[in-house]
Write a protein that holds these residues in place. Structure first.
Motif, PDB file in Angstrom:
ATOM      1  N   ALA A   1      40.914  25.561  38.466  1.00  0.00           N
ATOM      2  CA  ALA A   1      41.398  26.945  38.416  1.00  0.00           C
ATOM      3  C   ALA A   1      42.819  27.016  37.860  1.00  0.00           C
ATOM      4  CB  ALA A   1      41.344  27.560  39.804  1.00  0.00           C
ATOM      5  N   GLU A   2      43.653  26.057  38.185  1.00  0.00           N
ATOM      6  CA  GLU A   2      45.035  26.066  37.700  1.00  0.00           C
ATOM      7  C   GLU A   2      45.114  25.773  36.206  1.00  0.00           C
ATOM      8  OE1 GLU A   2      47.481  24.781  41.750  1.00  0.00           O
ATOM      9  OE2 GLU A   2      46.865  23.240  40.308  1.00  0.00           O
TER      10      GLU A   2
ATOM     11  N   LYS B   1      42.397  26.446  34.039  1.00  0.00           N
ATOM     12  CA  LYS B   1      41.657  27.501  33.343  1.00  0.00           C
ATOM     13  C   LYS B   1      41.377  28.648  34.317  1.00  0.00           C
ATOM     14  CE  LYS B   1      39.361  24.208  30.256  1.00  0.00           C
ATOM     15  NZ  LYS B   1      38.049  23.669  29.782  1.00  0.00           N
ATOM     16  N   PRO B   2      42.409  29.416  34.672  1.00  0.00           N
ATOM     17  CA  PRO B   2      42.262  30.473  35.682  1.00  0.00           C
ATOM     18  C   PRO B   2      41.279  31.577  35.304  1.00  0.00           C
ATOM     19  CG  PRO B   2      44.389  30.629  34.589  1.00  0.00           C
ATOM     20  CD  PRO B   2      43.795  29.328  34.166  1.00  0.00           C
ATOM     21  N   GLU B   3      41.263  31.978  34.049  1.00  0.00           N
ATOM     22  CA  GLU B   3      40.376  33.067  33.639  1.00  0.00           C
ATOM     23  C   GLU B   3      38.906  32.648  33.766  1.00  0.00           C
ATOM     24  OE1 GLU B   3      41.485  34.370  29.783  1.00  0.00           O
ATOM     25  OE2 GLU B   3      43.385  35.263  30.437  1.00  0.00           O
ATOM     26  N   GLN B   4      38.633  31.396  33.468  1.00  0.00           N
ATOM     27  CA  GLN B   4      37.274  30.887  33.611  1.00  0.00           C
ATOM     28  C   GLN B   4      36.907  30.783  35.089  1.00  0.00           C
ATOM     29  OE1 GLN B   4      36.446  27.356  31.299  1.00  0.00           O
ATOM     30  NE2 GLN B   4      34.786  26.747  32.670  1.00  0.00           N
ATOM     31  N   ALA B   5      37.884  30.414  35.913  1.00  0.00           N
ATOM     32  CA  ALA B   5      37.637  30.274  37.356  1.00  0.00           C
ATOM     33  C   ALA B   5      37.310  31.615  38.002  1.00  0.00           C
ATOM     34  CB  ALA B   5      38.859  29.652  38.030  1.00  0.00           C
ATOM     35  N   LEU B   6      37.850  32.694  37.444  1.00  0.00           N
ATOM     36  CA  LEU B   6      37.578  34.021  38.003  1.00  0.00           C
ATOM     37  C   LEU B   6      36.116  34.419  37.905  1.00  0.00           C
ATOM     38  CD1 LEU B   6      40.720  35.955  36.699  1.00  0.00           C
ATOM     39  CD2 LEU B   6      40.112  35.552  39.100  1.00  0.00           C
ATOM     40  N   THR B   7      35.380  33.764  37.019  1.00  0.00           N
ATOM     41  CA  THR B   7      33.951  34.055  36.861  1.00  0.00           C
ATOM     42  C   THR B   7      33.080  33.007  37.548  1.00  0.00           C
ATOM     43  OG1 THR B   7      33.816  32.825  34.759  1.00  0.00           O
ATOM     44  CG2 THR B   7      34.404  35.163  34.649  1.00  0.00           C
ATOM     45  N   ASP B   8      33.721  32.038  38.184  1.00  0.00           N
ATOM     46  CA  ASP B   8      32.985  30.962  38.862  1.00  0.00           C
ATOM     47  C   ASP B   8      32.820  31.308  40.340  1.00  0.00           C
ATOM     48  OD1 ASP B   8      32.888  28.297  40.479  1.00  0.00           O
ATOM     49  OD2 ASP B   8      32.379  27.710  38.430  1.00  0.00           O
ATOM     50  N   THR B   9      31.585  31.382  40.796  1.00  0.00           N
ATOM     51  CA  THR B   9      31.303  31.766  42.192  1.00  0.00           C
ATOM     52  C   THR B   9      31.918  30.801  43.189  1.00  0.00           C
ATOM     53  OG1 THR B   9      29.198  32.723  41.469  1.00  0.00           O
ATOM     54  CG2 THR B   9      29.472  32.314  43.833  1.00  0.00           C
TER      55      THR B   9
ATOM     56  N   ILE C   1      41.961  31.909  46.070  1.00  0.00           N
ATOM     57  CA  ILE C   1      42.485  33.247  45.783  1.00  0.00           C
ATOM     58  C   ILE C   1      43.281  33.139  44.492  1.00  0.00           C
ATOM     59  CG2 ILE C   1      43.966  35.117  46.592  1.00  0.00           C
ATOM     60  CD1 ILE C   1      43.493  34.117  49.441  1.00  0.00           C
ATOM     61  N   ILE C   2      42.819  33.822  43.467  1.00  0.00           N
ATOM     62  CA  ILE C   2      43.446  33.738  42.146  1.00  0.00           C
ATOM     63  C   ILE C   2      44.053  35.108  41.808  1.00  0.00           C
ATOM     64  CG2 ILE C   2      43.084  33.190  39.713  1.00  0.00           C
ATOM     65  CD1 ILE C   2      40.608  31.589  40.564  1.00  0.00           C
ATOM     66  N   ARG C   3      45.370  35.133  41.647  1.00  0.00           N
ATOM     67  CA  ARG C   3      46.074  36.386  41.373  1.00  0.00           C
ATOM     68  C   ARG C   3      46.929  36.248  40.115  1.00  0.00           C
ATOM     69  NH1 ARG C   3      47.412  36.228  47.162  1.00  0.00           N
ATOM     70  NH2 ARG C   3      46.160  37.754  48.305  1.00  0.00           N
ATOM     71  N   ARG C   4      47.134  37.381  39.465  1.00  0.00           N
ATOM     72  CA  ARG C   4      48.014  37.393  38.299  1.00  0.00           C
ATOM     73  C   ARG C   4      49.471  37.239  38.741  1.00  0.00           C
ATOM     74  NH1 ARG C   4      46.223  38.647  33.395  1.00  0.00           N
ATOM     75  NH2 ARG C   4      44.078  39.442  33.142  1.00  0.00           N
ATOM     76  N   SER C   5      50.216  36.483  37.959  1.00  0.00           N
ATOM     77  CA  SER C   5      51.628  36.280  38.272  1.00  0.00           C
ATOM     78  C   SER C   5      52.398  36.016  36.982  1.00  0.00           C
ATOM     79  CB  SER C   5      51.808  35.097  39.230  1.00  0.00           C
ATOM     80  OG  SER C   5      53.174  34.807  39.420  1.00  0.00           O
ATOM     81  N   GLU C   6      53.439  36.824  36.744  1.00  0.00           N
ATOM     82  CA  GLU C   6      54.245  36.642  35.543  1.00  0.00           C
ATOM     83  C   GLU C   6      55.163  35.423  35.659  1.00  0.00           C
ATOM     84  OE1 GLU C   6      56.344  40.240  34.961  1.00  0.00           O
ATOM     85  OE2 GLU C   6      54.553  41.444  34.502  1.00  0.00           O
ATOM     86  N   LYS C   7      55.322  34.912  36.876  1.00  0.00           N
ATOM     87  CA  LYS C   7      56.221  33.789  37.086  1.00  0.00           C
ATOM     88  C   LYS C   7      55.575  32.446  36.694  1.00  0.00           C
ATOM     89  CE  LYS C   7      58.596  36.047  40.931  1.00  0.00           C
ATOM     90  NZ  LYS C   7      58.981  35.940  42.355  1.00  0.00           N
TER      91      LYS C   7
END
Length: 210
Positions: free
Chosen positions: A42-43, A45-53, A60-66
């Motif tokens: 997930a770290e 490829k976070p966008e791909q992880a968001l679609t992985d059950t 918990i995957i959240r958007r962060s500008e930091k």
């Protein structure tokens, strides 16, 4: 023990609760290893992880500008804790056996038979007997049931010698399978026997190979 009422009569129900500390430790290690792999994925490829059950179940995957990738990844500790809460616990319910040790022994006898048939189906391909002659079918079935008898005999000895406190039947077989003998230029070389292998030979009354 509890009583369950059916109609106008009462029937005794014996409820036995067991906890296996070794199994609990193994379940914990296995789960955290699995979650660690998911977190690493997930770290990267976070966008791909968001679609992985599976990832969304434990993370918990959240958007962060930091963050460089624009996401933060944290563990769902409540989900992990809930799953581990019931790990290694087993409940047996019956109406004929009051003794907890006897109930567990009966369960294991039944379990080893069921798993034995499963092994026969998978290892010996006895799920569907594809044979062109009756004699071949009989021979294959006979070999299969001999294997089941051997499994049952091993199980019985493991119960008598309390080996299940140290290992499962699969672990016992894997431990013995590591014993090796090589022959180089006519010289027989045997690998060193481990303590665990010696304990197994001793429990089964078998002389150590030389």
């Amino acid at each position: 023990m509890t009583k369950h009422r059916i109609g106008s009569s009462q029937h005794k129900l014996y409820v036995h609760v067991y906890y296996d500390a070794l199994q609990a430790m193994q379940a914990r290690e296995s789960l955290f290893a699995h979650v660690a792999v998911l977190r690493e994925q997930a770290e990267s490829k976070p966008e791909q992880a968001l679609t992985d059950t599976e990832c969304m179940r434990y993370l918990i995957i959240r958007r962060s500008e930091k963050r460089e990738l624009g996401y933060t990844v944290t563990l769902c500790n409540d989900v992990i804790a809930k799953q581990l809460k019931t790990a290694a616990w087993m409940v047996l319910v019956g109406n004929g056996v009051a003794d907890a040790k006897r109930a567990l022994a009966l369960y294991r006898d039944k379990d080893v038979t069921e798993k034995g048939f499963l092994r026969l189906k998978n290892s010996f391909d006895l799920g569907r007997i594809r044979m062109y002659s009756l004699e071949t079918m009989h021979n294959k079935t006979f070999v299969g049931f001999l294997s089941l008898i051997l499994l049952s005999s091993i199980h019985r000895k493991m119960v008598q010698e309390d080996l299940y406190a140290k290992m499962t039947m699969r672990q016992l077989v894997l431990t013995l399978s590591k014993l090796r003998v090589q022959e180089i230029n006519g010289v027989r070389i045997q690998f060193l026997i481990t303590k665990q292998q010696r304990d197994i030979f001793s429990a089964f009354g078998i002389s150590e190979p030389t």
